[in-house]
Scaffold this motif. Structure first.
Motif, PDB file in Angstrom:
ATOM      1  N   ASP A  89       8.371   7.727 -32.547  1.00 21.81           N
ATOM      2  CA  ASP A  89       9.260   6.631 -32.135  1.00 21.81           C
ATOM      3  C   ASP A  89       9.476   5.734 -33.344  1.00 21.81           C
ATOM      4  O   ASP A  89       8.532   5.440 -34.086  1.00 21.81           O
ATOM      5  CB  ASP A  89       8.647   5.839 -30.976  1.00 21.81           C
ATOM      6  N   THR A  92       6.644  -0.059 -29.932  1.00 19.22           N
ATOM      7  CA  THR A  92       6.659   0.948 -28.864  1.00 19.22           C
ATOM      8  C   THR A  92       5.523   1.940 -29.046  1.00 19.22           C
ATOM      9  O   THR A  92       4.852   2.326 -28.072  1.00 19.22           O
ATOM     10  CB  THR A  92       8.000   1.696 -28.851  1.00 19.22           C
ATOM     11  N   ASP A 138      10.787  10.114 -28.872  1.00 18.74           N
ATOM     12  CA  ASP A 138      11.886   9.214 -28.511  1.00 18.74           C
ATOM     13  C   ASP A 138      13.217   9.916 -28.796  1.00 18.74           C
ATOM     14  O   ASP A 138      13.349  10.650 -29.773  1.00 18.74           O
ATOM     15  CB  ASP A 138      11.795   7.922 -29.315  1.00 18.74           C
ATOM     16  N   ASN A 184      16.278   8.515 -29.433  1.00 17.29           N
ATOM     17  CA  ASN A 184      17.139   7.862 -30.421  1.00 17.29           C
ATOM     18  C   ASN A 184      16.313   7.423 -31.619  1.00 17.29           C
ATOM     19  O   ASN A 184      15.578   6.439 -31.545  1.00 17.29           O
ATOM     20  CB  ASN A 184      17.845   6.651 -29.797  1.00 17.29           C
ATOM     21  N   ILE A 191      11.091  10.835 -24.371  1.00 12.28           N
ATOM     22  CA  ILE A 191      11.006   9.508 -23.762  1.00 12.28           C
ATOM     23  C   ILE A 191      12.228   8.701 -24.202  1.00 12.28           C
ATOM     24  O   ILE A 191      12.632   8.750 -25.354  1.00 12.28           O
ATOM     25  CB  ILE A 191       9.699   8.783 -24.153  1.00 12.28           C
ATOM     26  N   SER A 192      12.820   7.985 -23.263  1.00 10.45           N
ATOM     27  CA  SER A 192      14.064   7.287 -23.577  1.00 10.45           C
ATOM     28  C   SER A 192      14.334   6.195 -22.565  1.00 10.45           C
ATOM     29  O   SER A 192      13.840   6.235 -21.430  1.00 10.45           O
ATOM     30  CB  SER A 192      15.233   8.283 -23.575  1.00 10.45           C
ATOM     31  N   ILE A 193      15.127   5.206 -22.978  1.00 12.03           N
ATOM     32  CA  ILE A 193      15.603   4.201 -22.031  1.00 12.03           C
ATOM     33  C   ILE A 193      16.831   4.719 -21.286  1.00 12.03           C
ATOM     34  O   ILE A 193      17.287   4.109 -20.325  1.00 12.03           O
ATOM     35  CB  ILE A 193      15.954   2.872 -22.736  1.00 12.03           C
ATOM     36  N   GLN A 194      17.380   5.854 -21.744  1.00 12.98           N
ATOM     37  CA  GLN A 194      18.578   6.434 -21.140  1.00 12.98           C
ATOM     38  C   GLN A 194      18.170   7.377 -20.025  1.00 12.98           C
ATOM     39  O   GLN A 194      17.466   8.353 -20.261  1.00 12.98           O
ATOM     40  CB  GLN A 194      19.391   7.206 -22.190  1.00 12.98           C
ATOM     41  N   GLY A 195      18.626   7.093 -18.818  1.00 12.23           N
ATOM     42  CA  GLY A 195      18.291   7.953 -17.697  1.00 12.23           C
ATOM     43  C   GLY A 195      19.444   8.807 -17.224  1.00 12.23           C
ATOM     44  O   GLY A 195      19.351   9.475 -16.197  1.00 12.23           O
ATOM     45  N   VAL A 223      11.680   8.263 -18.472  1.00 11.31           N
ATOM     46  CA  VAL A 223      12.548   7.112 -18.723  1.00 11.31           C
ATOM     47  C   VAL A 223      11.690   5.856 -18.841  1.00 11.31           C
ATOM     48  O   VAL A 223      10.861   5.567 -17.988  1.00 11.31           O
ATOM     49  CB  VAL A 223      13.583   6.955 -17.582  1.00 11.31           C
ATOM     50  N   LYS A 224      11.899   5.102 -19.945  1.00 15.86           N
ATOM     51  CA  LYS A 224      11.184   3.844 -20.149  1.00 15.86           C
ATOM     52  C   LYS A 224      11.744   2.777 -19.203  1.00 15.86           C
ATOM     53  O   LYS A 224      12.952   2.771 -18.925  1.00 15.86           O
ATOM     54  CB  LYS A 224      11.350   3.353 -21.587  1.00 15.86           C
ATOM     55  N   PRO A 225      10.893   1.855 -18.742  1.00 18.22           N
ATOM     56  CA  PRO A 225       9.441   1.803 -18.916  1.00 18.22           C
ATOM     57  C   PRO A 225       8.736   2.721 -17.918  1.00 18.22           C
ATOM     58  O   PRO A 225       9.252   2.978 -16.838  1.00 18.22           O
ATOM     59  CB  PRO A 225       9.118   0.337 -18.625  1.00 18.22           C
TER      60      PRO A 225
END
Length: 406
Positions: free
Chosen positions: A9, A14, A55, A57, A82-86, A104-106
């Protein structure tokens, strides 16, 4: 030994947060941190971790591209994106690149730790297949057999296609004592695992990601035994994983399995797609399932017409499921289809629903029920208890090509 984890990451905070989430997990050890995709690829080669938390991105080389490279150079390492994008598109790309899971974070410490353990366990099974010597076949001698493929199909849902496929497979295994496999190729929404109360830790989607060419040694590692003796290959747990499977995968799978099983029973989706067309081409028998509703009769009549135009008329067996005094009369059904019904399964919604809710096929739970007698009649009418290994008829033209030339 603890599960060795590499965190990739580009944000230092993070990485620290992830380490804190895993701090109290005694069976998980963070062995390294990568700040971008290129670092991740390099460090996997150096550290040989069991699992990479990647991660999506990152600079220089994003998580998807890094996953593709790691999958090629370190196939024994599992990757969790792992990503904030779902969004679905991100998930699809991650799975296609070779990732084993997508978080997907969190996420909580429990979610993260369980995901790591889950993909590690699955990867260990895959690694064992890669390194194990060829096993002695449990299916007999070296001579190849040609098992029968029976496919349940209907372009109308809700007619009991999956129920009949599961119960026929179980009855075949119990009464013939031969090698029976049940394949759930309803890839978007298959329910075979639920109906048989099977925990599907691996599916046909996992198999499709392993390697280009299938052999029986590989396939055996993904078949789940049912207490009836049936070996089951479940459908993917989510629709996005269905995109990992193509017609070539399915053709290879069926050709390998029919050489090692006496019977392959296949449940399909209610669609005319490339995968289903490949299945229909390779099948010995296509069971078109219907009920007494007028809309269903219309669909099945169209199904039969299409199969006839594809030169598959000789494979068709019409099965009326859940026959009662309501709806279109049997004689009118047969007149519309222009063919007699092979079998009429009586209506017994209570027995069927109880069996589905318990995860025990009704041919096991209530073998003397009228609906179980119907499945036994189906087995007899399909002549599945005969030993017929006639050679395949030569193909004149691919069914897929014929379909799109109609």
């Amino acid at each position: 030994m603890p599960i060795r984890v590499l965190i990739a990451d580009d944000i230092p905070t993070t990485r620290e947060d992830i380490k804190r989430l895993l701090y109290f997990e005694e069976d998980i050890e963070v062995v390294g941190e990568a700040a971008d995709g290129q670092d991740a690829v390099r460090m996997v080669g150096e550290l040989k971790p069991d699992v990479v938390l990647m991660d999506i991105n990152m600079p220089n080389l994003d998580g998807i591209a890094a996953t593709e490279q790691i999958t090629m150079v370190a196939p024994k390492t599992a990757i969790i994106i792992i990503s904030i994008q779902g969004e679905y598109e991100y998930l699809r790309k991650a799975m296609a690149a070779g990732a084993r899971e997508y978080l997907v974070k969190p996420f909580s410490a429990t979610d993260l730790a369980n995901a790591i353990r889950r993909v590690h366990d699955a990867q260990q099974r895959r690694n064992a297949l890669i390194t194990a010597p060829p096993p002695v076949s449990v299916f007999g001698g070296a001579s190849k057999k040609r098992g029968k493929i029976v496919t349940f199909f209907s372009s109308k849902g809700g007619v009991g296609r999956t129920t009949l496929a599961c119960n026929l497979a179980v009855m075949l295994a119990q009464e013939t004592k031969k090698n029976v496999a049940l394949l759930d190729l309803d890839l978007d929404s298959g329910d075979v695992a639920v109906m048989l109360n099977i925990s599907a830790k691996v599916t046909v989607a996992d198999l499709a990601q392993e390697q280009e060419n299938f052999d029986m040694q590989l396939v055996e590692g993904f078949l789940i035994p049912h207490l009836s003796g049936v070996r089951v290959l479940p459908a993917p747990p989510s629709p996005e994983q269905a995109e990992l499977i193509n017609a070539n995968h399915v053709e290879q799978l069926l050709k390998v399995m029919r050489e090692n099983f006496d019977y392959l029973i296949i449940d399909t989706s209610p669609l005319y797609n490339e995968i289903n067309l490949a299945v229909l081409e390779l099948s010995d028998t296509v069971v078109l399932v219907l009920n007494q509703e007028l809309t269903t009769l219309k669909h099945v009549k169209t199904d039969a017409d299409i199969l006839k135009r594809l030169n598959c008329e000789f494979k068709i067996k019409f099965v009326l499921n859940g026959q009662d005094g309501d709806g279109v009369k049997v004689k009118d059904v047969e007149r519309t289809l222009g063919s007699p019904l092979a079998v009429i399964i009586p209506e017994d919604s209570r027995t069927v629903k109880n069996a589905i809710n318990r995860g025990v096929p009704f041919v096991m739970a209530q073998p003397n029920a009228r609906v179980s007698d119907g499945v036994r009649e189906l087995m007899e009418k399909l002549e599945l208890i005969k030993d017929e290994n006639s050679p395949e008829e030569p193909r004149k033209k691919s069914i897929i090509m014929r379909m799109f030339s109609l």
